[in-house]
Design a protein around this motif. Structure first.
Motif, PDB file in Angstrom:
ATOM      1  N   VAL A 161      52.987  -1.472  40.795  1.00 27.49           N
ATOM      2  CA  VAL A 161      52.454  -0.104  40.716  1.00 27.49           C
ATOM      3  C   VAL A 161      51.862   0.132  39.325  1.00 27.49           C
ATOM      4  O   VAL A 161      50.769   0.686  39.184  1.00 27.49           O
ATOM      5  N   ILE A 162      52.559  -0.327  38.299  1.00 31.45           N
ATOM      6  CA  ILE A 162      52.050  -0.185  36.927  1.00 31.45           C
ATOM      7  C   ILE A 162      50.740  -0.960  36.773  1.00 31.45           C
ATOM      8  O   ILE A 162      49.769  -0.465  36.194  1.00 31.45           O
ATOM      9  N   LEU A 163      50.703  -2.171  37.309  1.00 32.53           N
ATOM     10  CA  LEU A 163      49.496  -2.999  37.253  1.00 32.53           C
ATOM     11  C   LEU A 163      48.330  -2.310  37.964  1.00 32.53           C
ATOM     12  O   LEU A 163      47.205  -2.288  37.457  1.00 32.53           O
ATOM     13  N   ILE A 164      48.591  -1.732  39.124  1.00 35.66           N
ATOM     14  CA  ILE A 164      47.540  -1.031  39.882  1.00 35.66           C
ATOM     15  C   ILE A 164      47.026   0.157  39.084  1.00 35.66           C
ATOM     16  O   ILE A 164      45.818   0.422  39.035  1.00 35.66           O
ATOM     17  N   ARG A 165      47.921   0.873  38.425  1.00 38.63           N
ATOM     18  CA  ARG A 165      47.487   2.003  37.590  1.00 38.63           C
ATOM     19  C   ARG A 165      46.620   1.525  36.430  1.00 38.63           C
ATOM     20  O   ARG A 165      45.657   2.186  36.043  1.00 38.63           O
ATOM     21  N   GLN A 166      46.937   0.365  35.877  1.00 40.23           N
ATOM     22  CA  GLN A 166      46.109  -0.191  34.797  1.00 40.23           C
ATOM     23  C   GLN A 166      44.725  -0.562  35.315  1.00 40.23           C
ATOM     24  O   GLN A 166      43.714  -0.272  34.669  1.00 40.23           O
ATOM     25  N   ILE A 167      44.697  -1.206  36.484  1.00 38.30           N
ATOM     26  CA  ILE A 167      43.412  -1.585  37.087  1.00 38.30           C
ATOM     27  C   ILE A 167      42.603  -0.332  37.378  1.00 38.30           C
ATOM     28  O   ILE A 167      41.406  -0.256  37.074  1.00 38.30           O
ATOM     29  N   ARG A 168      43.247   0.679  37.944  1.00 39.01           N
ATOM     30  CA  ARG A 168      42.581   1.947  38.260  1.00 39.01           C
ATOM     31  C   ARG A 168      41.994   2.573  36.993  1.00 39.01           C
ATOM     32  O   ARG A 168      40.862   3.040  36.983  1.00 39.01           O
ATOM     33  N   SER A 169      42.769   2.551  35.915  1.00 43.96           N
ATOM     34  CA  SER A 169      42.293   3.114  34.653  1.00 43.96           C
ATOM     35  C   SER A 169      41.070   2.362  34.140  1.00 43.96           C
ATOM     36  O   SER A 169      40.089   2.979  33.713  1.00 43.96           O
ATOM     37  N   LEU A 170      41.127   1.023  34.192  1.00 40.26           N
ATOM     38  CA  LEU A 170      39.984   0.231  33.725  1.00 40.26           C
ATOM     39  C   LEU A 170      38.729   0.533  34.541  1.00 40.26           C
ATOM     40  O   LEU A 170      37.642   0.696  33.985  1.00 40.26           O
ATOM     41  N   LEU A 171      38.890   0.624  35.856  1.00 33.36           N
ATOM     42  CA  LEU A 171      37.729   0.812  36.734  1.00 33.36           C
ATOM     43  C   LEU A 171      37.229   2.249  36.744  1.00 33.36           C
ATOM     44  O   LEU A 171      36.041   2.502  36.592  1.00 33.36           O
ATOM     45  N   TYR A 172      38.139   3.187  36.922  1.00 35.73           N
ATOM     46  CA  TYR A 172      37.731   4.582  37.133  1.00 35.73           C
ATOM     47  C   TYR A 172      37.603   5.380  35.844  1.00 35.73           C
ATOM     48  O   TYR A 172      36.712   6.204  35.716  1.00 35.73           O
ATOM     49  N   ASP A 173      38.490   5.153  34.886  1.00 31.88           N
ATOM     50  CA  ASP A 173      38.471   5.961  33.658  1.00 31.88           C
ATOM     51  C   ASP A 173      37.620   5.330  32.564  1.00 31.88           C
ATOM     52  O   ASP A 173      36.911   6.019  31.849  1.00 31.88           O
ATOM     53  N   GLY A 233      35.361   2.736  33.033  1.00 30.60           N
ATOM     54  CA  GLY A 233      34.048   2.304  33.491  1.00 30.60           C
ATOM     55  C   GLY A 233      33.820   0.804  33.589  1.00 30.60           C
ATOM     56  O   GLY A 233      32.677   0.361  33.627  1.00 30.60           O
ATOM     57  N   TYR A 234      34.875   0.020  33.621  1.00 33.91           N
ATOM     58  CA  TYR A 234      34.712  -1.426  33.774  1.00 33.91           C
ATOM     59  C   TYR A 234      34.260  -1.768  35.192  1.00 33.91           C
ATOM     60  O   TYR A 234      34.578  -1.058  36.144  1.00 33.91           O
ATOM     61  N   THR A 235      33.563  -2.885  35.319  1.00 36.44           N
ATOM     62  CA  THR A 235      33.271  -3.442  36.641  1.00 36.44           C
ATOM     63  C   THR A 235      34.509  -4.219  37.081  1.00 36.44           C
ATOM     64  O   THR A 235      35.409  -4.462  36.269  1.00 36.44           O
ATOM     65  N   ILE A 236      34.521  -4.652  38.347  1.00 35.18           N
ATOM     66  CA  ILE A 236      35.644  -5.473  38.828  1.00 35.18           C
ATOM     67  C   ILE A 236      35.769  -6.729  37.958  1.00 35.18           C
ATOM     68  O   ILE A 236      36.850  -7.074  37.493  1.00 35.18           O
ATOM     69  N   GLY A 237      34.650  -7.402  37.725  1.00 35.03           N
ATOM     70  CA  GLY A 237      34.676  -8.619  36.905  1.00 35.03           C
ATOM     71  C   GLY A 237      35.143  -8.351  35.486  1.00 35.03           C
ATOM     72  O   GLY A 237      35.937  -9.114  34.928  1.00 35.03           O
ATOM     73  N   GLY A 238      34.670  -7.272  34.900  1.00 36.82           N
ATOM     74  CA  GLY A 238      35.082  -6.914  33.540  1.00 36.82           C
ATOM     75  C   GLY A 238      36.562  -6.564  33.468  1.00 36.82           C
ATOM     76  O   GLY A 238      37.258  -6.959  32.530  1.00 36.82           O
ATOM     77  N   ALA A 239      37.032  -5.828  34.476  1.00 33.02           N
ATOM     78  CA  ALA A 239      38.450  -5.464  34.513  1.00 33.02           C
ATOM     79  C   ALA A 239      39.314  -6.708  34.693  1.00 33.02           C
ATOM     80  O   ALA A 239      40.352  -6.848  34.060  1.00 33.02           O
TER      81      ALA A 239
END
Length: 122
Positions: free
Chosen positions: A62-74, A76-82
């Motif tokens: 869950v913590i990892l998903i929140r980190q991924i969400r933050s990178l992508l949504y907050d 502005g990273y792309t999937i590859g960048g994240a």
């Protein structure tokens, strides 16, 4: 590790051992199909699969998903960048260590060269 920038908007993660995909979806404000997609894109994300391929996520997932969400949504990273950012976190510690060793070696070489110059100047 990174924390989501909108931490106050996301609910507190309960002290349970396992979470269903529906619970994680609510905890992370991400739809279940997005979570399944992220499992394919981020190798660190591996929920336990039980009967009928049902996914059960652990607290660190869950913590990892929140980190991924933050990178992508907050952020502005792309999937590859994240993905690079997530895997790069382990590498940066190693790079910093190598950098410190490199700087120490350079200082040593500079000191030796200064000593050689003193001998030549004498």
């Amino acid at each position: 590790m990174l924390e989501p920038s909108h931490n106050d908007e996301l609910p507190v993660i309960p002290g349970k051992r396992y979470f269903t995909i529906g619970e994680v979806s609510e905890l992370c404000a991400v739809k279940p199909h997005v979570l399944r997609y992220w499992e394919q894109e981020f190798p660190q994300l591996k929920p336990v699969k039980r009967r009928g391929n049902r996914r059960y996520y652990q607290h660190q997932d869950v913590i990892l998903i929140r980190q991924i969400r933050s990178l992508l949504y907050d952020q502005g990273y792309t999937i590859g960048g994240a993905r690079q950012r997530m895997t790069g976190e382990e590498e940066t510690t190693e790079q910093a260590s190598n950098s410190t060793e490199y700087k120490a070696l350079l200082r040593e070489v500079i000191t030796e060269l200064e000593d050689v110059l003193k001998v030549l100047a004498a």
